[in-house]
Design a protein around this motif. Structure first.
Motif, PDB file in Angstrom:
ATOM      1  N   ALA A  22       0.807  -1.117   0.021  1.00 50.03           N
ATOM      2  CA  ALA A  22      -0.156  -0.131   0.075  1.00 50.03           C
ATOM      3  C   ALA A  22       0.859   1.298   0.085  1.00 50.03           C
ATOM      4  N   CYS A  23       0.530   2.197  -0.931  1.00 47.02           N
ATOM      5  CA  CYS A  23       1.328   3.253  -0.936  1.00 47.02           C
ATOM      6  C   CYS A  23       0.286   4.631  -0.985  1.00 47.02           C
ATOM      7  N   LEU A  24       0.678   5.678  -0.282  1.00 45.91           N
ATOM      8  CA  LEU A  24      -0.263   6.847  -0.477  1.00 45.91           C
ATOM      9  C   LEU A  24      -0.284   7.563  -1.762  1.00 45.91           C
ATOM     10  N   THR A  25      -1.629   8.376  -1.771  1.00 39.59           N
ATOM     11  CA  THR A  25      -1.482   8.899  -2.902  1.00 39.59           C
ATOM     12  C   THR A  25      -1.598  10.698  -2.696  1.00 39.59           C
ATOM     13  N   PRO A  26      -1.414  11.396  -3.690  1.00 37.13           N
ATOM     14  CA  PRO A  26      -1.448  12.882  -3.267  1.00 37.13           C
ATOM     15  C   PRO A  26      -2.970  13.510  -2.704  1.00 37.13           C
ATOM     16  N   ALA A  27      -3.988  12.811  -3.076  1.00 37.56           N
ATOM     17  CA  ALA A  27      -5.065  13.220  -2.717  1.00 37.56           C
ATOM     18  C   ALA A  27      -5.558  12.617  -1.109  1.00 37.56           C
ATOM     19  N   GLY A  28      -4.600  11.912  -0.660  1.00 35.17           N
ATOM     20  CA  GLY A  28      -4.914  11.411   0.828  1.00 35.17           C
ATOM     21  C   GLY A  28      -5.331  10.014   0.900  1.00 35.17           C
ATOM     22  N   GLY A  29      -5.333   9.455  -0.311  1.00 34.74           N
ATOM     23  CA  GLY A  29      -6.165   8.057  -0.106  1.00 34.74           C
ATOM     24  C   GLY A  29      -4.818   6.922  -0.063  1.00 34.74           C
ATOM     25  N   ALA A  30      -5.012   5.796  -0.549  1.00 30.27           N
ATOM     26  CA  ALA A  30      -4.012   4.597  -0.810  1.00 30.27           C
ATOM     27  C   ALA A  30      -4.576   3.823  -1.899  1.00 30.27           C
ATOM     28  N   VAL A  31      -3.476   3.116  -2.486  1.00 33.41           N
ATOM     29  CA  VAL A  31      -3.663   2.257  -3.461  1.00 33.41           C
ATOM     30  C   VAL A  31      -2.928   1.087  -2.975  1.00 33.41           C
ATOM     31  N   VAL A  32      -3.219  -0.085  -3.296  1.00 34.77           N
ATOM     32  CA  VAL A  32      -2.496  -1.529  -3.121  1.00 34.77           C
ATOM     33  C   VAL A  32      -2.584  -2.359  -4.140  1.00 34.77           C
ATOM     34  N   THR A  33      -1.351  -2.924  -4.353  1.00 30.99           N
ATOM     35  CA  THR A  33      -0.981  -3.810  -5.277  1.00 30.99           C
ATOM     36  C   THR A  33      -0.181  -4.802  -4.752  1.00 30.99           C
ATOM     37  N   SER A  34       0.060  -6.120  -5.445  1.00 28.44           N
ATOM     38  CA  SER A  34       0.970  -7.287  -5.162  1.00 28.44           C
ATOM     39  C   SER A  34       2.069  -7.103  -5.702  1.00 28.44           C
ATOM     40  N   VAL A  35       3.203  -7.482  -4.648  1.00 27.33           N
ATOM     41  CA  VAL A  35       4.705  -7.493  -4.904  1.00 27.33           C
ATOM     42  C   VAL A  35       5.141  -8.788  -4.399  1.00 27.33           C
ATOM     43  N   PRO A 235     -11.544   2.009  10.709  1.00 26.75           N
ATOM     44  CA  PRO A 235     -12.069   3.457  11.097  1.00 26.75           C
ATOM     45  C   PRO A 235     -13.705   3.561  10.594  1.00 26.75           C
ATOM     46  N   PRO A 236     -14.681   4.195  11.168  1.00 19.42           N
ATOM     47  CA  PRO A 236     -15.986   4.432  10.330  1.00 19.42           C
ATOM     48  C   PRO A 236     -15.842   5.933   9.862  1.00 19.42           C
ATOM     49  N   GLY A 237     -16.903   5.988   8.880  1.00 22.66           N
ATOM     50  CA  GLY A 237     -17.108   7.234   7.946  1.00 22.66           C
ATOM     51  C   GLY A 237     -16.486   7.016   6.750  1.00 22.66           C
ATOM     52  N   GLY A 238     -16.374   8.047   6.029  1.00 18.87           N
ATOM     53  CA  GLY A 238     -15.998   8.085   4.549  1.00 18.87           C
ATOM     54  C   GLY A 238     -14.534   8.283   4.316  1.00 18.87           C
ATOM     55  N   ARG A 239     -13.793   7.745   3.328  1.00 16.58           N
ATOM     56  CA  ARG A 239     -12.460   8.239   3.089  1.00 16.58           C
ATOM     57  C   ARG A 239     -12.204   7.409   1.642  1.00 16.58           C
ATOM     58  N   ARG A 240     -10.930   7.982   1.052  1.00 22.49           N
ATOM     59  CA  ARG A 240     -10.607   7.270   0.028  1.00 22.49           C
ATOM     60  C   ARG A 240      -9.718   5.989   0.359  1.00 22.49           C
ATOM     61  N   GLY A 262     -11.253   4.302  -4.968  1.00 26.13           N
ATOM     62  CA  GLY A 262     -12.461   4.593  -4.924  1.00 26.13           C
ATOM     63  C   GLY A 262     -12.812   5.315  -3.587  1.00 26.13           C
ATOM     64  N   TRP A 263     -13.952   5.404  -3.367  1.00 24.78           N
ATOM     65  CA  TRP A 263     -14.628   5.737  -2.106  1.00 24.78           C
ATOM     66  C   TRP A 263     -15.215   4.813  -1.062  1.00 24.78           C
ATOM     67  N   LEU A 264     -14.750   4.972   0.388  1.00 24.82           N
ATOM     68  CA  LEU A 264     -15.056   3.875   1.276  1.00 24.82           C
ATOM     69  C   LEU A 264     -15.938   4.441   2.373  1.00 24.82           C
ATOM     70  N   GLU A 265     -17.187   3.876   2.772  1.00 27.28           N
ATOM     71  CA  GLU A 265     -18.044   4.312   3.971  1.00 27.28           C
ATOM     72  C   GLU A 265     -18.217   3.162   4.582  1.00 27.28           C
ATOM     73  N   PRO A 275     -16.229   2.203  -6.566  1.00 33.63           N
ATOM     74  CA  PRO A 275     -14.886   2.243  -7.370  1.00 33.63           C
ATOM     75  C   PRO A 275     -14.717   3.405  -8.310  1.00 33.63           C
ATOM     76  N   HIS A 276     -13.757   3.990  -8.311  1.00 34.34           N
ATOM     77  CA  HIS A 276     -13.446   5.242  -9.210  1.00 34.34           C
ATOM     78  C   HIS A 276     -12.594   4.845 -10.388  1.00 34.34           C
ATOM     79  N   THR A 277     -11.646   3.961 -10.243  1.00 29.90           N
ATOM     80  CA  THR A 277     -11.062   3.724 -11.187  1.00 29.90           C
ATOM     81  C   THR A 277     -10.764   2.120 -11.139  1.00 29.90           C
ATOM     82  N   GLU A 278     -10.290   1.534 -12.267  1.00 35.63           N
ATOM     83  CA  GLU A 278      -9.901   0.138 -12.431  1.00 35.63           C
ATOM     84  C   GLU A 278      -8.994  -0.030 -13.058  1.00 35.63           C
ATOM     85  N   PHE A 279      -8.171  -0.882 -12.654  1.00 39.04           N
ATOM     86  CA  PHE A 279      -7.050  -1.708 -13.448  1.00 39.04           C
ATOM     87  C   PHE A 279      -6.821  -3.342 -13.107  1.00 39.04           C
ATOM     88  N   GLY A 280      -6.645  -3.963 -14.198  1.00 41.16           N
ATOM     89  CA  GLY A 280      -6.494  -5.555 -14.018  1.00 41.16           C
ATOM     90  C   GLY A 280      -5.822  -6.115 -15.011  1.00 41.16           C
TER      91      GLY A 280
END
Length: 315
Positions: A22-35, A235-240, A262-265, A275-280
């Protein structure tokens, strides 16, 4: 003092074939990929490592922009050593890398990867075809801030903590994005694909600004989003947030990966993910075909990164 961890945790870090980064994004969210960690770690120095390629993805750019990362060791299949331990291990720390590793580093990567991936292909054709895949590998080293270890794969309950204590307060909800929080891609299809893959990881930014990775499970999905089951400590509530669904076979043959931002509640142990973006992608189930594909993708990805100036910007 360097952070160290138990023998049981070390066996997992040293034996898993793949983990979630998991890495952080400039918008304050996180992305996760396999390594692929390939067992790279040093308990005396308090470091854990993994490898990647300059030609694959943007994870190195994320690390360059913000070195705080998390590694989730969540799956025991096809690793090395004794594999029955079901625990979920999360490593958080700060990453660094040299985009131009020397010959000794590349040789070390090749040596540590063999127990997991088998001997590399050799010969004139394979040497040229896989040059970008083998020779443009990068070793990423994470100086560990904390290690969290839950006794089961669903990460329920309180973890054993090595290193810095967890943040006392839960991460506060984030402001919604300007374009809205609803799905921007086909949520029903994404949920259906994620539900059929064995591993599902969710990533977000915690109160101390380190990314966190949690295991998740699909309950159902429709056009409005994907309903997930998550641990009670999310944590409860909404976040990237980022989402990764994946599967793999021995030596990463037949790897399939579905990645979203995307956005999580979150409410309790249920969550709604838009989901806001997708890659696969899905890798071939034949190793020779897989290596041909890896060589092509690495060469194309590296050429694109150089053309766009992204490879030079890494150093």
């Amino acid at each position: 003092m360097p952070v160290t961890w138990s023998d049981d945790v070390d066996a997992i870090i040293g034996g898993d074939l793949t983990c979630g980064l998991a890495c952080l994004t400039p918008a304050g969210g996180a992305v996760v990929t396999s390594v692929s960690p390939f067992g790279i770690r040093d308990r005396e120095l308090g470091t854990v490592g993994f490898t990647t390629s300059l030609g694959f993805g943007r994870k190195l750019e994320h690390i360059r922009d913000d070195p705080r990362v998390a590694l989730a060791f969540h799956a025991r299949e096809h690793g090395v050593g004794d594999r029955p331990d079901p625990r979920f291990v999360l490593v958080q720390g700060e990453a660094r890398f040299d985009p131009h590793p020397d010959r000794a580093t590349l040789d070390e990567i090749g040596t540590v990867s063999e127990p997991f991936m088998g001997a590399p292909k050799t010969g004139r054709f394979w040497g040229r075809w896989l040059h970008a895949y083998y020779e443009d590998r990068v070793l990423v080293t994470v100086t560990v801030t904390r290690v969290l270890s839950w006794p089961s794969s669903n990460a329920e309950g309180e973890p054993e903590v090595f290193g810095a204590p967890r943040p006392e307060a839960a991460a506060a909800p984030q402001s919604p994005p300007k374009k809205g929080t609803g799905p921007r891609v086909d949520a029903a299809r994404i949920g259906e694909r994620a539900a059929r893959l064995p591993h599902l990881l969710l990533a977000y930014r915690d109160a101390d600004r380190y990314p966190v990775v949690a295991p998740a499970r699909v309950i159902d999905a429709d056009a409005d989003g994907v309903r997930l089951r998550v641990p009670a400590w999310v944590p409860p509530g909404g976040r990237r947030a980022g989402l990764l669904a994946h599967s793999y076979r021995a030596q990463l043959v037949g790897l399939e990966s579905r990645q979203n931002s995307g956005w999580l509640e979150v409410t309790g142990t249920e969550a709604h993910y838009a989901p806001h973006t997708e890659f696969g992608f899905r890798a071939p189930a034949n190793k020779t075909i897989l290596l041909l594909a890896n060589g092509f993708l690495a060469r194309r990805g590296l050429a694109k990164a150089r053309k766009e100036g992204r490879a030079a910007a890494l150093g």
